[in-house]
Scaffold this motif. Structure first.
Motif, PDB file in Angstrom:
ATOM      1  N   ASP A 186     -16.498 138.932  29.452  1.00  0.00           N
ATOM      2  CA  ASP A 186     -15.775 138.175  28.435  1.00  0.00           C
ATOM      3  C   ASP A 186     -15.050 136.978  29.084  1.00  0.00           C
ATOM      4  O   ASP A 186     -14.157 137.165  29.922  1.00  0.00           O
ATOM      5  N   ALA A 187     -15.454 135.761  28.687  1.00  0.00           N
ATOM      6  CA  ALA A 187     -14.922 134.557  29.346  1.00  0.00           C
ATOM      7  C   ALA A 187     -13.423 134.408  29.120  1.00  0.00           C
ATOM      8  O   ALA A 187     -12.684 133.973  30.017  1.00  0.00           O
ATOM      9  N   ARG A 188     -12.955 134.804  27.915  1.00  0.00           N
ATOM     10  CA  ARG A 188     -11.527 134.639  27.615  1.00  0.00           C
ATOM     11  C   ARG A 188     -10.701 135.554  28.521  1.00  0.00           C
ATOM     12  O   ARG A 188      -9.696 135.147  29.114  1.00  0.00           O
ATOM     13  N   LEU A 189     -11.172 136.791  28.659  1.00  0.00           N
ATOM     14  CA  LEU A 189     -10.457 137.729  29.537  1.00  0.00           C
ATOM     15  C   LEU A 189     -10.522 137.281  30.997  1.00  0.00           C
ATOM     16  O   LEU A 189      -9.579 137.457  31.761  1.00  0.00           O
ATOM     17  N   ALA A 190     -11.666 136.690  31.370  1.00  0.00           N
ATOM     18  CA  ALA A 190     -11.807 136.205  32.754  1.00  0.00           C
ATOM     19  C   ALA A 190     -10.788 135.108  33.034  1.00  0.00           C
ATOM     20  O   ALA A 190     -10.138 135.100  34.088  1.00  0.00           O
ATOM     21  N   THR A 246      -3.561 135.304  35.792  1.00  0.00           N
ATOM     22  CA  THR A 246      -2.714 136.342  36.404  1.00  0.00           C
ATOM     23  C   THR A 246      -2.805 136.257  37.929  1.00  0.00           C
ATOM     24  O   THR A 246      -1.798 136.387  38.638  1.00  0.00           O
ATOM     25  N   ILE A 247      -4.026 136.031  38.431  1.00  0.00           N
ATOM     26  CA  ILE A 247      -4.198 135.905  39.890  1.00  0.00           C
ATOM     27  C   ILE A 247      -3.410 134.693  40.399  1.00  0.00           C
ATOM     28  O   ILE A 247      -2.708 134.771  41.415  1.00  0.00           O
ATOM     29  N   ALA A 295     -22.861 138.413  42.479  1.00  0.00           N
ATOM     30  CA  ALA A 295     -22.010 138.247  41.283  1.00  0.00           C
ATOM     31  C   ALA A 295     -21.026 137.086  41.473  1.00  0.00           C
ATOM     32  O   ALA A 295     -20.795 136.294  40.548  1.00  0.00           O
ATOM     33  N   ILE A 296     -20.473 136.965  42.667  1.00  0.00           N
ATOM     34  CA  ILE A 296     -19.493 135.894  42.942  1.00  0.00           C
ATOM     35  C   ILE A 296     -20.151 134.531  42.778  1.00  0.00           C
ATOM     36  O   ILE A 296     -19.581 133.611  42.182  1.00  0.00           O
ATOM     37  N   LEU A 342     -12.718 130.106  40.149  1.00  0.00           N
ATOM     38  CA  LEU A 342     -11.586 130.559  39.321  1.00  0.00           C
ATOM     39  C   LEU A 342     -10.368 130.944  40.164  1.00  0.00           C
ATOM     40  O   LEU A 342      -9.310 131.244  39.625  1.00  0.00           O
ATOM     41  N   LEU A 343     -10.568 130.953  41.499  1.00  0.00           N
ATOM     42  CA  LEU A 343      -9.484 131.443  42.356  1.00  0.00           C
ATOM     43  C   LEU A 343      -8.638 130.296  42.906  1.00  0.00           C
ATOM     44  O   LEU A 343      -9.139 129.187  43.106  1.00  0.00           O
TER      45      LEU A 343
END
Ligand code: SF4
Length: 379
Positions: A9-13, A19-20, A42-43, A51-52
């Motif tokens: 789920d992109a929104r949750l991602a 949060t990170i 996967a990464i 995203l990090l």
């Protein structure tokens, strides 16, 4: 799809990424190794690194089963396949892995060797059953995930009294490799690889559980978070590692609770223990000889051991000197550090094992074009 869509789920991602971003200490840097090739894939596929925050770094580890097989073992399989009485059964990826002097199982097949691609160990047993005049050898590779099916194949062959079936065993063990990395000069003496924690393998841990990681989490003071392969799993695993580092903890945690139990799969472990025993040492590409990191068939099942049946010699062979797979598997270099990456070496023309398997770091980088994004950002 149940158990897939909700973990993509992109929104949750995006929310987890936020949060990170709030959890990281801007004064710190974080270096986490994903041991498993499935995580590397996967990464790259989901662009997790993008995203990090910039101070969270991911290091690829040696957890691609095809990549860690040394050239000498590929050469041995090619020699085996060249015997006129032998039919060598293997998974598709292995057929293209370069051996010495540009050879491979695929080129051996073009020269007339009977090399066949199978999808399961059962397929190999079936070949032995239907072609009794052939000596059918299953070229067995992989970590703890693929060892139980090899054990089951031997059990099935024994039950069917197949005297023409044997296994060329190259199964390896995850915890020994992680310990070897932590004890390596690259980590300990030279400080060339900084590792603050591990994203623990998913499939492997469904078999061995989380308990085997406790030793080096404690001994080397490194947190381990066993994580699933979906993007939300990986992001949550990274968040859990960051929280452990921030709090000065080094524990084994299980993000992948929907599939992994602390004790693992007792039935699979018992099946492996029935047929296999530890080798004193086994060679890994990139890591060299790693003590107690590989399996062989027990004396009781020697009749199914291709190494004994065909007196397979272990002749060490050097990697292609231009290929950086060894350094990539140790976490010292990235695929883009290799001069051949994307030029002479692509998935269509692999020069090293890391470009052959979909789980290999080079193939993952190439396929999902992350290096292109980074090059664009830098320009
Ligand atoms: S790009 Fe090819 S040659 Fe370079 S390290 Fe990867 S597999 Fe080896």
């Amino acid at each position: 799809m149940k158990y897939i869509d909700e973990y993509r789920d992109a929104r949750l991602a995006r929310s987890l990424a936020t949060t990170i971003a709030h959890a990281v200490d801007p004064a710190k840097s974080y270096y986490f190794m994903e041991f498993c090739g499935g995580h590397t894939h996967a990464i790259s596929r989901y662009g997790i690194e993008d995203l990090l925050p910039d101070n969270v770094h991911l290091i690829h580890g040696p957890g691609c089963p095809v990549c860690v097989l040394p050239v000498g073992r590929i050469d041995a399989a090619i020699r085996l396949a060249a015997l006129p009485e032998v039919t060598l059964c293997t998974y598709g990826d292995l057929m293209r892995v370069p051996g010495s002097n540009g050879t491979s199982l695929l080129s051996a097949r073009a020269r007339g060797a009977d090399v066949r691609m199978v999808y399961s160990t059962r397929d190999a047993v079936r070949v032995a059953e239907t072609e009794r005049t052939r000596q059918v050898v299953f070229f067995a590779i992989g970590f703890e995930t693929t060892t139980p099916p090899t054990a089951l194949a031997i059990r099935l062959a024994a039950r069917k009294r197949l005297a023409n079936f044997s296994v060329f065993c190259n199964h390896v063990l995850t915890p020994s490799a992680i310990q070897n990395i932590l004890e390596s000069p690259d980590v300990r003496e030279f400080g060339r690889v900084r590792i603050d924690g591990f994203i623990g393998p998913a499939h492997v841990s469904t078999v061995i559980g989380t308990q085997p990681y406790a030793f080096f989490a404690e001994e080397f003071a490194k947190p381990v978070v066993v994580s699933g392969f979906e993007p939300l799993d990986v992001l949550q695993g990274i968040l859990m590692l960051i929280q452990q580092v921030n709090e000065g903890r080094h524990e084994v945690e299980n993000q992948y609770r929907r599939a992994v139990r602390p004790e693992g799969n007792e039935r699979a472990k018992a099946e492996v223990a029935e047929f296999f025993e530890l080798r004193k040492t086994f060679e890994w590409r990139g890591l060299g000889l790693v003590p107690y990191s590989g399996l062989r068939l027990k004396e009781k099942y020697a009749a199914f051991d291709a190494e004994r049946r065909f007196s397979i010699e272990n002749i060490p062979a050097a990697d292609n000197p231009a290929c950086e797979c060894g350094a990539i598997l140790r976490g010292v270099k990235k695929p883009t550090d290799c001069k051949l990456f994307g030029t002479l070496c692509t998935p269509d023309t692999p020069m090293g094992s890391c470009m052959v398997s979909a789980e290999g770091a080079c193939a993952a980088h190439w396929t999902y074009g992350r290096f292109r994004d980074r090059a664009r950002k830098a320009s």
